[in-house]
Design a protein around this motif. Structure first.
Motif: not given
Length: 126
Positions: A38-49, A68-81
């Motif tokens: 498990v520790e050898m698996v590459r983890r995804r970098a967190p999104a920038e705020r 990932a939301c552009y402003a708060c970097a939270v993973l969830g349902e998003v909309r494209l603006y």
């Protein structure tokens, strides 16, 4: 062609085997390769705020899945603006409300309207 052989109950337990078809057409059974720890698996970098963008219009587009939301970097349902200063951005619900309020001076009331059914609305009254 690689296939997984069914596990046999006599003596082998639940070990999975890898079946390879040789050049003569015979099946050759090989043990499955070990998984990486498990520790050898590459983890995804967190999104920038980022700060809230200035929106070009109130319209948004649907996005399938989770993003990932552009402003708060939270993973969830998003909309494209479409933003004036950045381009296309993905925003979650609360951040989109804040961005619309800052850009246009008022929130959009129809975004939070409750939809109801129209069962038998076109029915004639006799």
């Amino acid at each position: 062609m690689k296939r997984h052989a069914p596990t046999s109950a006599a003596g082998e337990g639940k070990a999975r085997k890898l079946v390879k078809i040789g050049p003569s057409g015979k099946a050759r059974v090989a043990p499955m390769p070990e998984r990486a720890p498990v520790e050898m698996v590459r983890r995804r970098a967190p999104a920038e705020r980022h700060s809230l963008p200035t929106l070009a219009s109130r319209r948004s587009g649907a996005v399938r899945g989770v993003g990932a939301c552009y402003a708060c970097a939270v993973l969830g349902e998003v909309r494209l603006y479409e933003a004036v200063d950045v381009g296309k951005v993905l925003l979650c619900g609360p951040c989109a409300d804040k961005a619309r309020n800052e850009t246009f001076g008022r929130p959009e009331p129809l975004d939070h309207a409750i939809m109801v059914g129209g069962f038998e609305t076109n029915r004639r009254r006799h």
